[in-house]
Write a protein that holds these residues in place. Structure first.
Motif, PDB file in Angstrom:
ATOM      1  N   CYS A 173      59.939  42.457  28.835  1.00 15.46           N
ATOM      2  CA  CYS A 173      59.053  42.503  27.659  1.00 15.46           C
ATOM      3  C   CYS A 173      58.006  41.386  27.706  1.00 15.46           C
ATOM      4  N   MET A 174      58.446  40.168  28.036  1.00 14.36           N
ATOM      5  CA  MET A 174      57.524  39.034  28.084  1.00 14.36           C
ATOM      6  C   MET A 174      56.493  39.217  29.192  1.00 14.36           C
ATOM      7  N   ASN A 175      56.956  39.626  30.373  1.00 10.94           N
ATOM      8  CA  ASN A 175      56.029  39.819  31.493  1.00 10.94           C
ATOM      9  C   ASN A 175      55.037  40.939  31.216  1.00 10.94           C
ATOM     10  N   SER A 176      55.506  41.993  30.550  1.00  9.47           N
ATOM     11  CA  SER A 176      54.611  43.114  30.235  1.00  9.47           C
ATOM     12  C   SER A 176      53.508  42.660  29.282  1.00  9.47           C
ATOM     13  N   TRP A 177      53.893  41.907  28.251  1.00  7.75           N
ATOM     14  CA  TRP A 177      52.892  41.410  27.298  1.00  7.75           C
ATOM     15  C   TRP A 177      51.892  40.491  28.002  1.00  7.75           C
ATOM     16  N   PHE A 178      52.399  39.567  28.817  1.00  9.66           N
ATOM     17  CA  PHE A 178      51.528  38.607  29.499  1.00  9.66           C
ATOM     18  C   PHE A 178      50.580  39.317  30.454  1.00  9.66           C
ATOM     19  N   ALA A 179      51.101  40.272  31.243  1.00  7.88           N
ATOM     20  CA  ALA A 179      50.272  40.980  32.220  1.00  7.88           C
ATOM     21  C   ALA A 179      49.160  41.773  31.539  1.00  7.88           C
ATOM     22  N   CYS A 180      49.443  42.321  30.380  1.00  4.88           N
ATOM     23  CA  CYS A 180      48.427  43.115  29.672  1.00  4.88           C
ATOM     24  C   CYS A 180      47.317  42.243  29.096  1.00  4.88           C
ATOM     25  N   MET A 181      47.585  40.955  28.862  1.00  6.98           N
ATOM     26  CA  MET A 181      46.599  40.048  28.288  1.00  6.98           C
ATOM     27  C   MET A 181      45.649  39.463  29.336  1.00  6.98           C
ATOM     28  N   LEU A 182      45.998  39.572  30.612  1.00  4.83           N
ATOM     29  CA  LEU A 182      45.221  38.905  31.657  1.00  4.83           C
ATOM     30  C   LEU A 182      43.947  39.667  32.006  1.00  4.83           C
ATOM     31  N   PRO A 183      42.854  38.950  32.295  1.00 12.22           N
ATOM     32  CA  PRO A 183      41.686  39.603  32.897  1.00 12.22           C
ATOM     33  C   PRO A 183      42.084  40.193  34.252  1.00 12.22           C
ATOM     34  N   ALA A 184      41.410  41.230  34.668  1.00 20.27           N
ATOM     35  CA  ALA A 184      41.794  41.943  35.884  1.00 20.27           C
ATOM     36  C   ALA A 184      41.810  41.031  37.114  1.00 20.27           C
ATOM     37  N   GLY A 185      40.836  40.114  37.210  1.00 16.04           N
ATOM     38  CA  GLY A 185      40.781  39.224  38.367  1.00 16.04           C
ATOM     39  C   GLY A 185      41.990  38.306  38.439  1.00 16.04           C
ATOM     40  N   VAL A 186      42.374  37.762  37.295  1.00 15.58           N
ATOM     41  CA  VAL A 186      43.552  36.888  37.243  1.00 15.58           C
ATOM     42  C   VAL A 186      44.819  37.708  37.452  1.00 15.58           C
ATOM     43  N   GLY A 187      44.842  38.932  36.890  1.00 13.78           N
ATOM     44  CA  GLY A 187      45.983  39.808  37.109  1.00 13.78           C
ATOM     45  C   GLY A 187      46.168  40.137  38.580  1.00 13.78           C
ATOM     46  N   LEU A 188      45.052  40.317  39.298  1.00 11.59           N
ATOM     47  CA  LEU A 188      45.122  40.570  40.738  1.00 11.59           C
ATOM     48  C   LEU A 188      45.751  39.389  41.455  1.00 11.59           C
ATOM     49  N   TYR A 189      45.355  38.182  41.050  1.00 14.56           N
ATOM     50  CA  TYR A 189      45.947  36.978  41.640  1.00 14.56           C
ATOM     51  C   TYR A 189      47.455  36.947  41.419  1.00 14.56           C
ATOM     52  N   TYR A 190      47.903  37.213  40.181  1.00 12.81           N
ATOM     53  CA  TYR A 190      49.336  37.175  39.884  1.00 12.81           C
ATOM     54  C   TYR A 190      50.094  38.271  40.623  1.00 12.81           C
ATOM     55  N   MET A 191      49.493  39.446  40.767  1.00 10.53           N
ATOM     56  CA  MET A 191      50.171  40.525  41.480  1.00 10.53           C
ATOM     57  C   MET A 191      50.322  40.185  42.961  1.00 10.53           C
ATOM     58  N   VAL A 192      49.252  39.670  43.579  1.00  8.20           N
ATOM     59  CA  VAL A 192      49.309  39.311  44.993  1.00  8.20           C
ATOM     60  C   VAL A 192      50.297  38.173  45.216  1.00  8.20           C
ATOM     61  N   SER A 193      50.279  37.190  44.306  1.00 11.19           N
ATOM     62  CA  SER A 193      51.212  36.072  44.410  1.00 11.19           C
ATOM     63  C   SER A 193      52.657  36.554  44.273  1.00 11.19           C
ATOM     64  N   GLY A 194      52.891  37.470  43.322  1.00 10.10           N
ATOM     65  CA  GLY A 194      54.236  38.019  43.151  1.00 10.10           C
ATOM     66  C   GLY A 194      54.673  38.838  44.345  1.00 10.10           C
ATOM     67  N   LEU A 195      53.744  39.601  44.915  1.00 12.97           N
ATOM     68  CA  LEU A 195      54.053  40.395  46.105  1.00 12.97           C
ATOM     69  C   LEU A 195      54.392  39.485  47.283  1.00 12.97           C
ATOM     70  N   PHE A 196      53.676  38.371  47.388  1.00 11.87           N
ATOM     71  CA  PHE A 196      53.956  37.395  48.439  1.00 11.87           C
ATOM     72  C   PHE A 196      55.380  36.851  48.281  1.00 11.87           C
ATOM     73  N   THR A 197      55.758  36.563  47.035  1.00  6.76           N
ATOM     74  CA  THR A 197      57.115  36.063  46.765  1.00  6.76           C
ATOM     75  C   THR A 197      58.161  37.101  47.168  1.00  6.76           C
ATOM     76  N   CYS A 198      57.919  38.371  46.842  1.00  9.29           N
ATOM     77  CA  CYS A 198      58.863  39.428  47.206  1.00  9.29           C
ATOM     78  C   CYS A 198      59.047  39.520  48.715  1.00  9.29           C
ATOM     79  N   VAL A 199      57.941  39.502  49.435  1.00  9.62           N
ATOM     80  CA  VAL A 199      58.014  39.576  50.906  1.00  9.62           C
ATOM     81  C   VAL A 199      58.723  38.351  51.472  1.00  9.62           C
ATOM     82  N   GLU A 200      58.373  37.182  50.931  1.00  9.30           N
ATOM     83  CA  GLU A 200      58.964  35.927  51.391  1.00  9.30           C
ATOM     84  C   GLU A 200      60.479  35.929  51.196  1.00  9.30           C
TER      85      GLU A 200
END
Length: 213
Positions: A173-200
């Motif tokens: 719930c918290m992550n969904s709310w936060f992700a929806c509030m982000l500008p698309a450029g910042v959201g892209l950064y968080y998604m790529v960073s999270g994907l990097f963590t998953c792969v790592e």
């Protein structure tokens, strides 16, 4: 912090000059920064794992000597003296925080109001929220994957600590709310960073499984 903001802004503009796309520039800078932080991230996970193992041993001692407080305190003191109390995980988190904040702020400073990206063709601007909710949904999925990994059959043999259903629901719930509030450029950064963590983490856990095999 202003020095970090300016440094990130210049790096993004440099990457934009090479790629001609702000989305790709954000992706490149995010991956580059995460690669630099990889040793810190690995040490942080090792420290957290040590803390979890220490916590289990503390719990065992508490249960074993629950009717003998003096003995319990003596055994706990021996354990802490032998193993030490690790605070490295928290320290490494604080060391990474200024860099992450600088990336967040630097993206806002570098990206122009009319900037779009081939990575997000549905987004009218990287500085606006993604009202289609495609990027927020992908971001939340990536963020939640590490919480789901311990439940996957492939990783069960590692005995990874599992988050309970209430905690997972709250985080969702918290992550969904936060992700929806982000500008698309910042959201892209968080998604790529999270994907990097998953792969790592997947690579790291796969290596541990090979050692157990």
């Amino acid at each position: 912090m202003s020095v970090l903001y300016e440094g990130i802004r210049r790096l993004i503009e440099m990457a934009y000059g090479m790629s001609g796309d702000y989305g790709i520039a954000i992706l490149l800078i995010t991956v580059a920064v995460r690669l630099c932080l990889t040793p810190l991230g690995r040490k942080q996970r090792q420290a957290m794992k040590s803390q979890q193992e220490l916590g289990l041993r503390v719990e065992e001692i508490r249960k074993k000597y629950r009717h003998n407080k003096a003995k319990m305190d003596a055994e706990l003191e021996k354990l802490y003296q032998r193993e030490g109390v690790q605070s490295l995980g928290c320290m490494l988190t604080f060391l990474q925080l200024p860099i992450m904040l600088a990336l967040y702020r630097g993206i806002g400073l570098a990206v122009t109001a009319d900037a779009t990206s081939i990575l997000l063709p549905w987004a009218p601007s990287l500085l606006l929220r993604d009202n289609s909710f495609i990027l927020p949904a992908l971001t939340v999925l990536v963020w939640m994957f590490p919480q789901i990994m311990p439940y996957l059959g492939f990783f069960k043999s590692l005995g990874l600590p599992k988050a309970g259903a209430p905690r997972i629901l709250i985080m969702l719930c918290m992550n969904s709310w936060f992700a929806c509030m982000l500008p698309a450029g910042v959201g892209l950064y968080y998604m790529v960073s999270g994907l990097f963590t998953c792969v790592e983490q997947t690579v790291e856990y796969a290596g541990e499984m090979r050692k157990l095999a």
